[in-house]
Write an enzyme that holds these catalytic residues in place. Structure first.
Site, PDB file in Angstrom:
ATOM      1  N   CYS A 156       0.826  -1.225   0.000  1.00  0.00           N
ATOM      2  CA  CYS A 156       0.000   0.000   0.000  1.00  0.00           C
ATOM      3  C   CYS A 156       0.855   1.267   0.000  1.00  0.00           C
ATOM      4  O   CYS A 156       0.427   2.308  -0.493  1.00  0.00           O
ATOM      5  CB  CYS A 156      -0.923   0.002   1.206  1.00  0.00           C
ATOM      6  SG  CYS A 156      -1.947  -1.460   1.281  1.00  0.00           S
ATOM      7  N   ASN A 184      -9.971  -0.865  -2.800  1.00  0.00           N
ATOM      8  CA  ASN A 184      -8.572  -0.635  -2.428  1.00  0.00           C
ATOM      9  C   ASN A 184      -7.692  -1.246  -3.520  1.00  0.00           C
ATOM     10  O   ASN A 184      -7.698  -2.461  -3.706  1.00  0.00           O
ATOM     11  CB  ASN A 184      -8.319  -1.299  -1.065  1.00  0.00           C
ATOM     12  CG  ASN A 184      -6.887  -1.157  -0.581  1.00  0.00           C
ATOM     13  OD1 ASN A 184      -5.960  -0.942  -1.362  1.00  0.00           O
ATOM     14  ND2 ASN A 184      -6.694  -1.308   0.722  1.00  0.00           N
ATOM     15  N   HIS A 195      -3.873   6.933   0.795  1.00  0.00           N
ATOM     16  CA  HIS A 195      -4.057   5.599   0.217  1.00  0.00           C
ATOM     17  C   HIS A 195      -5.479   5.146   0.558  1.00  0.00           C
ATOM     18  O   HIS A 195      -5.925   5.277   1.702  1.00  0.00           O
ATOM     19  CB  HIS A 195      -3.028   4.626   0.799  1.00  0.00           C
ATOM     20  CG  HIS A 195      -3.420   3.196   0.629  1.00  0.00           C
ATOM     21  ND1 HIS A 195      -3.726   2.670  -0.599  1.00  0.00           N
ATOM     22  CD2 HIS A 195      -3.615   2.192   1.533  1.00  0.00           C
ATOM     23  CE1 HIS A 195      -4.072   1.398  -0.445  1.00  0.00           C
ATOM     24  NE2 HIS A 195      -4.008   1.090   0.837  1.00  0.00           N
TER      25      HIS A 195
END
Ligand code: ACO
Length: 349
Positions: free
Chosen positions: A114, A306, A276
């Site tokens: 991430c 995501n 993020h």
């Protein structure tokens, strides 16, 4: 000393939209559960055979390069962030070099999940500051859909993730007051196993002893990838969601404040925070903690889920296309994820 600016930005998402209700075909879940816990309404899944992590990255890169007023031949170096590469090795960077018929330039893959895009941006920034390269292609791309346990067993992880890619051209500039101001990178490997995909790998249960007792007698090939691992779903990502959540809401604000403090700035100076896109609840917590208004934070997890290393460049590009990032704006990027790793970048647009 040159500094670096984002000269062009692009993103690409696959056509196939997968709604929360679509996931009910594969697992016991509900639109209400997913939206309430994560904010996600839908995500994209890549074409099974015609799209890969690299091909999506290339599509995003083409847009970024064109918007920078360059051609693929002008790129001096590639930095590619992903956790879902086309091959275990070689990395996706070389596949981009081939697909875009670039010169025999260097290509580097970044494995920071991430936080991958912010790490990649930071690496590219250092190469530009030293004067080594002038135009660096930085890509974040993921084809998660191929590596998810799309059954009820894997629902706590699989509903969160989607596919897509984002890219920027980072370019050397002598102009002061524009571009990347600073980047801040961190890690704490104590919790490496709390958000991880264990197999295939070379760990041989060195770190997680209790997992597979029979391992010690297994032929070496079976220790890398075996039917037993597949039966135990160890070839899919594992996530202790609550532990990740608890750490993320501490480290996100911390690393944003680190960037601001380093540059004598305050949260109120941020024109746009692009976090993020881990989970809408995490972003909302960070917003509240820093006292930011709604118009100071950009979220698109509702639409794309995501997308790990791709989430920041996709969100940044979408915000820019919507006119939410203007020349002179102070943009903050921040990420937290597997490792744990976390990172931030401050950019004067
Ligand atoms: N649909 C329906 N029910 C589900 C689902 C699902 N998709 N997934 C889990 N459940 C059930 C569980 O089985 C459990 O049922 P039980 O109470 O009968 O045992 C119940 O829902 C609660 O499960 P938890 O895992 O405890 O749910 P939690 O409230 O922790 O929410 C979540 C899970 C959304 C993953 C949350 O922990 C979270 O947001 N964590 C942050 C992690 C994150 O954002 N990760 C993103 C990737 S990492 C990164 O990018 C930073």
């Amino acid at each position: 000393m040159p500094t670096s600016k984002i000269a062009g930005i692009g993103y690409y998402v696959p056509q196939q939209i997968v709604t929360n209700n679509d996931l009910k075909k594969y697992m016991d879940t509900s639109d209400e559960w997913i939206q309430e816990r994560t904010g996600i309404k839908e995500r994209r899944y890549a074409h099974r055979t015609e799209e890969t992590t690299t091909t999506m990255g290339v599509e995003a890169a083409k847009i970024a390069i064109e918007r920078a007023g360059l051609t693929a031949q002008d790129i001096d170096f590639i930095v590619f962030a992903t956790l879902s590469p086309d091959y275990y090795f070689p990395g996706c960077g070389v596949l981009v070099q081939r697909a875009m018929q670039m010169k025999e330039i260097g290509a580097l893959d970044i494995r920071n999940q991430c936080s991958g895009f912010v790490y990649a941006l930071s690496v590219a920034d250092q190469f530009i500051k030293t004067g080594m390269y002038k135009n660096i292609l930085v890509i974040g791309s993921e084809k998660h859909s191929f590596g998810l346990d799309l059954t009820t067993r894997g629902r706590n992880v699989s509903v969160i993730f989607g596919d897509g890619a984002g890219a920027v051209v980072l370019q050397a500039t002598e102009k002061t007051g524009q571009g990347i101001i600073s980047t801040h990178l961190h890690s704490d490997g104590q919790s490496a196993e709390l958000l991880a995909m264990y197999n295939p790998g070379t760990h041989a249960n060195h770190w997680v002893k209790e997992e597979v007792a029979s391992f010690s007698n297994a032929p070496i090939g079976d220790m890398f990838m075996s039917n037993e691992m597949i039966d135990k779903a160890q070839n899919f990502p594992f996530m202790d969601g609550q532990a990740v959540f608890k750490k993320a809401i501490i480290k996100f604000p911390e690393v944003i404040m680190e960037a601001l403090t380093k540059n004598n700035l305050a949260a109120s100076d941020i024109d746009l925070l692009v976090p993020h896109q881990a989970n809408l609840r995490i972003s909302q917590y960070v917003q509240q903690k820093l006292g930011l208004r709604d118009d100071q934070v950009f979220n698109n997890i509702q639409q794309f889920g995501n997308t790990t290393a791709a989430s920041i460049p996709i969100a940044l590009c979408q915000a820019w296309e919507e006119g939410k990032v203007k020349n002179g704006d102070l943009v903050c990027l921040a990420a937290f994820g597997s490792g744990f790793t976390w990172a931030s970048a401050l950019i004067r647009w």
